[in-house]
Design an enzyme around this catalytic site. Structure first.
Site, PDB file in Angstrom:
ATOM      1  N   ASP A 237      55.426  28.536  49.327  1.00 54.96           N
ATOM      2  CA  ASP A 237      55.549  27.607  48.203  1.00 54.96           C
ATOM      3  C   ASP A 237      57.004  27.296  47.844  1.00 54.96           C
ATOM      4  OD1 ASP A 237      52.828  27.360  47.794  1.00 54.96           O
ATOM      5  OD2 ASP A 237      52.738  28.890  46.228  1.00 54.96           O
TER       6      ASP A 237
ATOM      7  N   LYS B 223      54.178  25.259  39.400  1.00 59.75           N
ATOM      8  CA  LYS B 223      53.352  24.226  40.057  1.00 59.75           C
ATOM      9  C   LYS B 223      51.871  24.537  39.862  1.00 59.75           C
ATOM     10  CE  LYS B 223      51.535  26.588  43.734  1.00 59.75           C
ATOM     11  NZ  LYS B 223      50.291  27.209  43.444  1.00 59.75           N
TER      12      LYS B 223
HETATM   13  P1  ATP Z   1      51.866  31.721  44.199  1.00 58.08           P
HETATM   14  O1  ATP Z   1      51.243  30.642  43.347  1.00 58.08           O
HETATM   15  O2  ATP Z   1      53.098  31.255  44.948  1.00 58.08           O
HETATM   16  O3  ATP Z   1      50.888  32.480  45.036  1.00 58.08           O
HETATM   17  P2  ATP Z   1      51.832  33.403  41.902  1.00 58.08           P
HETATM   18  O4  ATP Z   1      52.143  32.485  40.738  1.00 58.08           O
HETATM   19  O5  ATP Z   1      50.401  33.716  42.127  1.00 58.08           O
HETATM   20  O6  ATP Z   1      52.484  32.800  43.192  1.00 58.08           O
HETATM   21  P3  ATP Z   1      54.006  35.131  41.190  1.00 58.08           P
HETATM   22  O7  ATP Z   1      54.124  34.872  39.726  1.00 58.08           O
HETATM   23  O8  ATP Z   1      55.030  34.533  42.066  1.00 58.08           O
HETATM   24  O9  ATP Z   1      52.566  34.757  41.719  1.00 58.08           O
HETATM   25  O10 ATP Z   1      53.921  36.719  41.369  1.00 58.08           O
HETATM   26  C1  ATP Z   1      53.375  37.304  42.525  1.00 58.08           C
HETATM   27  C2  ATP Z   1      53.963  38.700  42.671  1.00 58.08           C
HETATM   28  O11 ATP Z   1      55.342  38.592  42.973  1.00 58.08           O
HETATM   29  C3  ATP Z   1      53.842  39.558  41.418  1.00 58.08           C
HETATM   30  O12 ATP Z   1      53.218  40.752  41.781  1.00 58.08           O
HETATM   31  C4  ATP Z   1      55.274  39.795  40.974  1.00 58.08           C
HETATM   32  O13 ATP Z   1      55.484  41.119  40.545  1.00 58.08           O
HETATM   33  C5  ATP Z   1      56.109  39.530  42.225  1.00 58.08           C
HETATM   34  N1  ATP Z   1      57.410  38.884  41.940  1.00 58.08           N
HETATM   35  C6  ATP Z   1      58.533  39.090  42.605  1.00 58.08           C
HETATM   36  N2  ATP Z   1      59.524  38.337  42.117  1.00 58.08           N
HETATM   37  C7  ATP Z   1      59.031  37.626  41.107  1.00 58.08           C
HETATM   38  C8  ATP Z   1      59.578  36.670  40.205  1.00 58.08           C
HETATM   39  N3  ATP Z   1      60.868  36.290  40.250  1.00 58.08           N
HETATM   40  N4  ATP Z   1      58.750  36.113  39.297  1.00 58.08           N
HETATM   41  C9  ATP Z   1      57.451  36.465  39.267  1.00 58.08           C
HETATM   42  N5  ATP Z   1      56.891  37.375  40.077  1.00 58.08           N
HETATM   43  C10 ATP Z   1      57.661  37.956  40.993  1.00 58.08           C
END
Ligand code: ATP
Length: 314
Positions: free
Chosen positions: A141, A11
């Site tokens: 989210d 997203k």
């Molecule tokens: P959001 O936009 O919801 O804040 P994000 O895109 O910034 O999320 P993610 O890619 O979800 O961040 O990753 C955030 C943290 O979660 C990372 O440090 C990652 O190691 C951990 N993590 C745990 N599970 C997952 C997963 N299935 N995919 C990606 N990251 C994950």
């Protein structure tokens, strides 16, 4: 053994306004969330070892109990112990395509896919709102990622009002592979710098959350007016992330030179997207960005806005 293949879209935030503090340590938010075609693929297969086994083709994420996909499966086991006893454990394979820690809800959408997949594997027949309730226990989210599309998200982000889906709009997405921004850091820094502007009383907080429903950007979305949407995009977290991360600011400034409708950081960053009126324009912008910034640490994607969340392939 039964198995399911699921597509879990990322997203972007078309709008992110921080309106106040909450007693649970989170923020009161008014957001507009938008699914994009860039997606992870998640394979789920019943196993006969009564446990969750997780693997991934990405070295950037943990494959232990801290992975959100693992936590989603664990939640289903806690909530439906009889089904777990009947159907057994689950093998989860994550094919990561969404950049990690990028503000694109990569972990959240994987978790949403696991909830949807286990519901099918265990023949639970949960409704969308039951799935969203479970999802809210995993992260702000995650409920949005179940149904996806375009939606207003308020409170912590878990109260959703779907909007008419946007079609035919493309984005170029840019992210430095080695750069990540901690979501907790971004919100805490925002609180320490802008906390004095927060709305304090409960009634005014609710009123401000409701105001987004009649805001300019929502009206532009209803009219499918991509130009106007681009002009009304907003993200409060840019105020703390851009000064601290010059590379993110540079991406916005570079995008702004080209023939785009508008550019914005997604969530807490560091990914930045440019809204474009056609796939052809988006491809041209991607090409120009690559020429301007030949650094191979910079990942560039052309993708489009979509009207759905988790999809089952088989
Ligand atoms: P959001 O936009 O919801 O804040 P994000 O895109 O910034 O999320 P993610 O890619 O979800 O961040 O990753 C955030 C943290 O979660 C990372 O440090 C990652 O190691 C951990 N993590 C745990 N599970 C997952 C997963 N299935 N995919 C990606 N990251 C994950």
């Amino acid at each position: 053994m039964r198995s399911y293949h699921l597509i879990a879209p990322a997203k972007i935030n078309l709008y992110l306004e921080i309106i106040g503090d909450r007693h649970d340590g989170y923020h009161e938010l008014a957001m507009i969330l938008q699914s994009i075609e860039l997606a992870d693929q998640i394979d789920l297969e019943a196993n006969d070892v009564q446990s969750i086994r997780l693997r991934s083709d990405s070295k950037e994420i943990p494959v232990d109990k801290s992975n959100l996909a693992y936590r989603a499966a664990d939640l289903m086991i806690q909530e439906f112990p009889d089904s777990f006893a009947t159907y057994g454990g689950v093998d989860i394979t994550l094919h990561k395509r969404i950049p990690v820690a990028a503000g694109l809800a990569g972990g959240s959408t994987d978790a949403a896919a696991v909830l949807v997949g286990i519901d099918l594997l265990w023949k639970l027949g949960l409704t969308k709102s039951e799935l969203e309730e479970l999802a809210a226990q995993l992260g702000s989210d995650v409920p949005f990622c179940i149904g996806g599309g375009t939606a207003i998200a308020t409170r912590r982000g878990e109260i959703l009002s779907p909007l008419s889906g946007l079609r035919g709009i493309y984005i170029v997405l840019a992210k430095y592979r080695s750069l990540s921004v901690s979501t907790a850091w971004a919100y805490n820094t925002y609180r320490s710098e802008f906390g004095h502007t927060y709305i304090k009383d409960t009634e005014s907080l609710a009123a401000r959350g409701n105001a987004v429903h009649s805001g300019d950007i929502v009206q532009a979305i209803t009219r499918q007016d991509a130009k106007e949407i681009a002009q009304k995009m907003h993200n409060d977290l840019e105020k703390v992330v851009l000064p601290e991360y010059p590379q993110v600011l540079q991406l916005k400034e570079s995008f702004a030179k080209y023939d785009i409708l508008g550019t914005m950081m997604s969530g807490s960053g560091p990914s930045v997207f440019a809204l474009c009126e056609s796939q052809e324009k988006a491809e041209q912008v991607k090409f120009s960005m690559r020429e301007e910034i030949p650094d191979m640490d910079l990942e560039l994607f052309v993708t489009r806005l979509i009207t759905h969340g988790i999809q089952v392939v088989n």
